[in-house]
Structures are given as structure tokens and as C-alpha cells.
Motif scaffolding. Structure first.
Motif, short mmCIF file in Angstrom:
data_model
loop_
_atom_site.label_atom_id
_atom_site.label_comp_id
_atom_site.label_asym_id
_atom_site.label_seq_id
_atom_site.Cartn_x
_atom_site.Cartn_y
_atom_site.Cartn_z
N ILE A 76 12.12 7.98 4.62
CA ILE A 76 10.76 7.81 5.14
C ILE A 76 9.83 8.89 4.57
N PHE A 77 10.35 10.08 4.40
CA PHE A 77 9.51 11.18 3.89
C PHE A 77 9.64 11.39 2.38
N GLY A 78 10.46 10.57 1.74
CA GLY A 78 10.51 10.61 0.27
C GLY A 78 11.45 11.64 -0.31
N ASN A 128 0.82 -1.22 0.00
CA ASN A 128 0.00 0.00 0.00
C ASN A 128 0.85 1.27 0.00
N ASP A 129 2.12 1.11 -0.41
CA ASP A 129 2.99 2.28 -0.51
C ASP A 129 2.93 3.17 0.74
N VAL A 130 3.01 2.54 1.87
CA VAL A 130 2.97 3.32 3.12
C VAL A 130 4.12 4.32 3.14
N LYS A 183 2.74 10.06 3.25
CA LYS A 183 1.94 10.98 2.43
C LYS A 183 1.71 12.26 3.22
N GLU A 184 1.35 13.29 2.48
CA GLU A 184 1.05 14.59 3.09
C GLU A 184 -0.06 14.44 4.14
#
Ligand code: GLC
Length: 750
Positions: free
Chosen positions: A557-559, A392-394, A398-399
């Protein structure tokens, strides 16, 4: 227009980096050094010669040390890192001993001196020689600034059983990957020229087969066939010998009943005669004397004879050469010419390092934790992390995520995050994930931190309720687990490689909250998480990521960074599968994909009803994750695998090209791997062999054609008669994202 990336195959490896490791000296320089060595050797007494072969660990300025130095009785000192003491001892050697021969100061700087890089197995996960070279260079700049000019790295031992504590110190299970990264580390450590004051002589260790220790029990017995020794364990050492590594270190273990410290076939026949290697060969710590424990020699005197005859030049911290060699020469049991050969190699290294011209450290500005060093350490930690699951692309967060629970014994473990073999890294400089998340992202998300467990082996569950409450009140749970540093490295093998302490129980409790759960593991080996994996959405494996592991993980973790690491070792489902590695033999009864597993075997099943193939009833035939595997935050597609010809002639080559496209929405880096299989050989051949790889960065939608040149020489192998051969025949070739998948084609070697 597609960009074409070209790379060369292993047989060209050394040719392409031949003098990568600091051209020790030009041939003219070598002649000049040889003349100086001979001139000095001719003046030396037997005592002074034997003194050069003696390496002791630092005793500071104690009188027994200074007196030995004055008499020329010490060639090298280990583990002195106070530059004032280094210079004081050096001054005695240079100004008070009869011939003024400088001392060579040495230290284990395995993955950093002060700025600690990811553990070597972690650096290997980057599959990026530049990352490893950077680490070597930063280590050399920092270590040489206190007077260390020789270090005992890279460790090149192939490891196929991660119960072995020292798997963490090498570059994994594959000879080619280990060869490429070993050359890179030496290039970083030795720089362009050994006489540069920031150059540190590297040491190819542990020669050889140390990683084949039975059961993964350190220092243990190794039984290695000739073809395995030649095709698996020796190649990385040959690659670095040809690429200019300054020294070698023999290993503690025995192979087939002969301790390596007494094995002339390795230390002289192969290393000196076949490979023409003329660098210094040092014993491991106490390994000469330990031949008595092996039951191979009866006393120190015999140990000294056997080791010198084998070709060991310097006796590390064993005090066997110093007290025995002179008498053995007098008794005619060893020749002074053998001692001369050893001393030549020791003096040559000291001349190459410029120690005669510049013996002192002097006053230098501190280079520890320089901004550029920390930057490179963070880059290494980012590229060392391997994304193994991301349901689920955790990740990346996400924002919409406004709060995170940070839980686990490794979330804020400044000491343990650095990993094993860290003598000089200062834990107060370690930036942990908790610190980095708070500093860099504390304004984006609310951080609910509860350790849950205070260290990896902690069994006390008193914080569980608080941890679960933090999870319930957060949008996503980040669990930082793994091993303390002490649980890998020398003499630290484990029979149970699962998460220690009560980590498994805590993960189970957190999973019950139903919150998205991210498992981030810091460890010195793949951790058995077969039962925990279904409980988590995402699994990010970061080895022990070093000083800057926190900022690296926070960005992943935050991309802000995208995972690109790939496994340098096979990741087992369970410890009982070990040893487990991708380049295995096919056997006469290879297991098929569909296998009757223990939970679905009928009662009173007939003896042969399950078929007769090679697998485990309770673990199957496959690892949890294969060698070379790793995910990204984007996806890649492989297409258009082409060969320039379907035939390779002896001495010839073919071009292999393949298109790789970023089919996702984020920029990412993919490690494109080329494997072959020699289908029929006069000795059985592995089902796959890595022969090349290339890391390519692609923007969303971008495609590149990666091109490799596969030479016939790269297909050579050894048989059990110790012959290097090339056998015409059929090959399968794959280009893909791991050792378990890829586009397939075939070719014929004529
Ligand atoms: C140790 C290790 C070796 C190390 C040496 C010096 O026992 O086996 O890797 O370089 O001694 O510390």
C-alpha cells in the motif's frame, strides 16, 4: 548489453528438476533399503502386514490405540502433534511390538504448520517456484519438529470452477503452472534427502480429477474425457511422480461412473505400469468405505477387495482393510502377495525417512515463527498479491496522503486472514493489515479505523455511519473485505461467490463519499465484484495471505513493495459464467469481440438477429480478468519477439526470445508468459496453452531479453484413444503479460 534470461519448456521440466525432490535415496541406497524391506517382510505375520496398511487418526494414549500398536496393528497415525505423545506411542511401537516397526506420523500441513503462508492458490499467484519451495521447507522444518514426517500436500487438482471450495488448495487452472509449483512444493517439503530429520514426505493429491466436480460441488461427480484427463488433469501428477514425490493420495470422486478408490486403471495401469511409480498410495479419509455411498460396492468386505485390487496401499481412517483383509485372504478373494506389495511400499518409505534408525522426536528447540520463517512468509504474501485495477494510481499512497480510513471485516481478522486448512497456526501470531499499518506507517499517516462490519458475513449496518464518517475525514479509504476462512476449503463450495454479508452495501456507501477508494480482498477464490469494481479506484486481491499478510499489504500500500502477482485462475465477471478457463476449445461458433448485449437488444429482435455464437447475453464471452493477468506500479513493454527458426522438427526445438522493458518509474517484476496454439488437431486443441514463464525484475528503463527453448516434445498431446501423439502442423505462439495479450508469431511443426 541486454541481459538474456534463459528458461526451459515443460517437456524439459522434469529433466531439469528430475531429482529436485530430495533424491529419496541413491540407487545404492535403494538397493540396501529394498534388502531391508524384504528381510523384514519375510518375518511379518499376515496380521502385522495388514496392520501396516491401517492409518488411524490419533486417539492419544488411549488403551485401544496402545494395544493396537503393541500388536503391530497400526502403520500410521494422523493428527498427533504433541511430541511427547508421538514419542510415547512410537516407543510402544519400537520397543514393545514384536518387530519394532516405527509408526509414520502424519498431518495436513497445506500452507504452513505454525508460520502460515498464503493459501496455495495465493502462492500460485506469485508464479515463483522459489516462493512455493520456501513455504514447503518452512512447513517441513516446523512440522517435523513435533514428529510429523508425512503431510498431505501438494494438492494438484486442476480447478476450472471457483465455486469449488477446494480451488483454494491447489495452484489453479493450468497444468503447466501447477506442475512447476507442485514440484517446487515437494522440493521444499522433502528437502535434499528424506532421511534428514526435517524432511517430510509429500503427497500428490487428490489423484485425480477431483476438481472436475460437477457444479463445483465438492466430492461430486466428474465426467472427464480421455483427452481431458491426459492433457489437463494428469500432467501435474506425472510431473511430480517423475520428480520424486514420496506418496500419492487417491481422491474421493468418481470419474465416468468409477470411484477412484476402486479404479485400477488410474491407481495401477497409469500410476504403476505406465509411470513406473513405486511410492505409497493412500486412500483419502474414508474413501474406501465410501464406495458404498457411491453405490459401487455392497459392503466393507467388497470395498476392501475392490480397493486392494485397484492398488490402494493404505486405508486412511476407514477401518475397512484392518478388519476384513485377513478373512479375504483366507477365502482366496485377495492374495497375500497383493498385501505384500502394499506393505513393501509402506516399509520402504519408513526406511527412506530414517524412522528405523531415528524413530523419536526427542527434545528439540522450538523453530515455530522463526525470524527467517516470518520473513519468507511475508515475501510470499507480497508476491501473492495481485493488483487488478489502479485508476489514477491511488496506490502506492503518495506523500500527500496524511490520513487513511481503514474499514472492513478483514482489516483486523487474525483467524480468517490465515485461510482454510490451518490446524496449528496460532492466530495470535497473525499480523493484520491494521496492526501492520499502525506499527509501520502510523507515524506517516493518521489511521481512522472503523470495522464497519465485524466479520465477512455480518449483515448488521449499525457501524455504517461511523465508517462513512471516517472515510469523509480521511484522504484515502482502504476497504479490507472478502471471505472468512471457513467459506473456502473442503466441503465449502459457494453458489454465490460475491462479497458476503453487507460488504457490497458498505462499499457503495463509502463510494458515495467521493474519496479515493481502495478495495483489498482476502478470499479463497476470485470474488464476484462486477458491480463493485466501478465504484473503487483500486483493487488489490490478496487471497488469504497468512501470518504475515498484514506487513505485506502495508508495504504494498505504501510502495515499499511493488505488486507482481498474476492470476492463476480466470477471474469471472459473474458466477453464472463458471466453469470458465483460458485454455478452452474454440468451438464451431466462437464469439467475436463485438457482441449484442442484453441491455442493447432491440424490442422484438428477430430470432437470429444477434448472430449465432457462443457467449452470454448478460455477461459476454470474456472473464472480468484473464488467467495470467496482474498489474504493477510500473509498466512493461514487449518487443522484438524472435524465433530461432520458423520450423520445429520432431525431436528438435527452437529458441524463442523477446525483449521486455520497464517503461515506468519504479522497479518491478514482470511474469513473462509463453503460450502456443495448435491450430489443427485430430482432436480439437485449446485456443491457448501455457508452455513457459519467467519472472524478471527490471529497474526503470531497463530491458532484458527473455529466452525460452520450446521443444517439440512440449507439443505432444493425447487423443481420445489414449495415444500420446505429436502432429505436424501450424502453430501460433505468443509471449506476453497474460493469456489474453502478447506479441504473436507462428511456426510449423514438421
Ligand atoms: C480430507 C481431505 C484430504 C486430507 C485428508 C486428511 O478429507 O480430502 O485432502 O489430506 O482428509 O485430513
Amino acid at each position: 548489453m541486454k541481459q538474456v534470461i534463459r528458461t526451459v519448456i515443460v517437456a524439459m521440466l522434469v529433466a531439469s528438476v528430475g531429482t529436485a525432490c530430495g533424491d529419496k535415496t541413491s540407487s545404492r541406497g535403494n538397493d540396501e533399503i529394498d534388502r531391508k524391506v524384504e528381510a523384514l517382510l519375510s518375518k511379518m505375520t499376515l496380521d502385522e502386514k495388514i496392520g501396516q496398511m491401517n492409518q488411524i487418526t490419533s486417539g492419544g494414549m488411549q488403551i485401544y490405540v496402545t494395544n493396537q500398536i503393541k500388536s503391530g496393528g497400526i502403520g500410521s497415525i494422523l493428527n498427533e502433534i504433541d511430541p511427547l505423545v508421538v514419542d510415547s506411542l512410537q516407543r510402544i511401537a519400537v520397543e514393545e511390538s514384536r518387530l519394532g516397526i516405527p509408526i509414520l506420523f502424519s498431518r495436513d500441513v497445506i500452507h504452513g504448520f505454525k508460520t502460515i503462508f498464503p493459501v496455495p492458490l495465493g502462492q500460485a499467484a506469485s508464479w515463483n517456484p522459489q516462493v512455493v519451495e520456501n513455504g514447503g521447507r518452512v512447513a517441513a522444518i516446523e512440522a517435523s519438529s513435533v514428529g510429523v514426517r508425512w503431510t498431505f500436500a501438494p494438492m494438484l487438482d486442476i480447478a476450472r470452477d471457483v465455486r469449488w471450495g477446494r480451488s483454494v488448495e491447489g495452484f489453479g487452472e493450468d497444468p503447466y503452472l501447477t506442475s512447476v509449483l507442485g514440484v517446487a512444493m515437494i522440493k521444499g517439503l522433502q528437502g535434499e534427502n528424506l532421511s534428514d530429520p526435517t524432511a517430510v514426505a509429500a503427497c500428490a493429491k487428490h489423484f485425480v480429477g477431483y476438481g472436475a466436480a460437477e457444479g463445483g460441488r465438492d466430492y461430486n461427480t466428474a465426467m472427464i474425457s480421455t483427452e481431458q484427463l491426459r492433457n489437463i488433469y494428469l500432467p501435474p501428477f506425472k510431473a511430480v511422480a517423475e520428480a520424486g514425490v514420496a506418496t500419492f493420495m487417491i481422491s474421493f470422486n468418481e470419474i465416468n461412473g468409477i470411484p477412484n478408490s476402486g479404479n485400477g486403471y488410474l491407481a495401477t495401469e497409469i500410476l504403476r505400469k505406465q509411470w513406473k511409480y513405486d511410492g505409497l498410495l493412500v486412500s483419502d479419509w474414508n474413501s474406501v468405505g465410501e464406495m458404498q455411498n457411491h453405490g459401487f460396492v455392497k459392503d466393507d468386505a467388497e470395498a476392501a477387495i475392490v480397493a486392494l485390487n485397484a492398488g490402494i496401499d493404505m486405508d486412511m481412517e476407514n477401518h475397512v482393510y484392518a478388519p476384513n483383509l485377513k478373512q479375504l485372504v483366507k477365502e482366496g478373494k485377495v492374495k497375500e502377495s497383493q498385501i505384500d506389495d502394499a506393505v513393501r511400499r509402506i516399509l520402504k518409505l519408513k526406511f527412506q525417512l530414517g524412522l528405523f534408525e531415528n524413530p523419536y522426536v526427542g527434545k528439540r528447540e522450538s523453530v515455530f515463527y522463526a525470524e527467517d520463517h516470518l520473513k519468507k512468509a511475508k515475501e510470499a504474501a507480497i508476491e501473492s498479491a495481485i493488483l487488478l485495477k489502479n485508476e489514477n494510481d491511488v496506490l502506492p499512497l503518495k506523500e500527500s496522503v496524511k490520513s487513511i480510513a481503514v474499514i472492513g471485516p478483514m482489516a483486523d481478522a487474525q483467524h480468517d486472514q490465515m485461510g482454510t486448512w490451518v490446524f496449528d497456526g496460532d492466530k495470535t501470531h497473525t499480523v493484520t493489515p491494521l496492526a501492520a499499518l499502525r506499527a509501520e506507517y502510523g507515524d506517516k499517516v493518521k489511521i481512522n479505523y472503523v470495522p464497519g462490519l465485524n466479520y465477512s458475513r455480518d449483515l448488521d449496518k449499525k457501524q455504517f455511519a461511523q465508517a462513512v464518517a471516517a472515510a469523509r475525514s480521511s484522504d484515502v479509504v482502504l476497504f479490507f473485505g472478502g471471505e472468512e476462512a471457513i467459506m473456502s476449503g473442503e466441503a465449502h463450495s459457494r453458489a454465490d461467490i460475491s462479497l458476503p454479508g453487507a460488504q457490497k452495501e458498505l462499499i457503495a456507501e463509502l463510494a458515495k463519499t467521493g474519496k479515493p477508494l481502495v478495495l483489498i480482498v482476502m478470499a479463497g477464490r476470485p470474488i464476484e465484484i462486477y458491480k463493485e469494481l466501478p465504484l473503487v479506484n483500486t483493487y488489490l486481491f490478496s487471497f488469504h495471505p497468512g501470518t504475515m499478510g498484514g506487513p505485506a499489504l502495508a508495504d504494498l500500500i505504501f510502495g515499499k513493495a511493488v505488486p507482481s502477482g498474476k492470476l492463476p485462475v480466470t477471474y469471472p465477471k459473474m458466477v453464472g459464467q463458471l466453469p470458465l478457463y483460458y485454455n478452452h476449445k474454440n468451438t464451431g461458433r466462437p464469439a467475436q469481440d463485438e457482441l449484442p448485449m442484453i441491455d442493447n437488444i432491440p424490442l422484438e429482435a428477430g430470432q437470429v438477429s444477434l448472430g449465432c455464437t457462443s457467449y452470454y447475453l448478460d455477461a459476454g464471452k470474456d472473464p472480468l480478468f484473464p488467467f495470467g493477468f496482474g498489474l504493477s506500479y510500473t509498466t512493461f513493454a514487449y518487443s522484438d519477439l524472435q524465433l530461432s527458426a520458423q520450423e520445429i522438427k520432431t525431436g528438435g526445438s527452437i529458441k524463442v526470445s523477446c525483449s521486455v522493458k520497464n517503461t515506468g518509474a519504479r522497479e518491478g517484476a514482470e511474469i513473462v508468459q509463453l503460450y502456443i496454439r495448435d491450430l489443427v488437431g485430430s482432436v480439437t486443441r485449446p485456443v491457448r496453452e501455457l508452455k513457459a514463464f519467467e519472472k524478471v525484475t527490471l529497474k526503470p528503463g531497463e530491458a532484458k531479453t527473455v529466452e525460452f527453448t520450446l521443444t517439440a516434445d512440449a507439443l505432444k498431446f493425447y487423443n481420445n484413444k489414449d495415444e500420446e501423439i505429436l502432429e505436424p502442423g501450424d502453430y501460433t505462439l505468443w509471449v506476453g503479460p497474460s493469456s489474453a495479450e502478447g506479441l504473436e508469431t507462428s511456426f510449423v511443426l514438421k
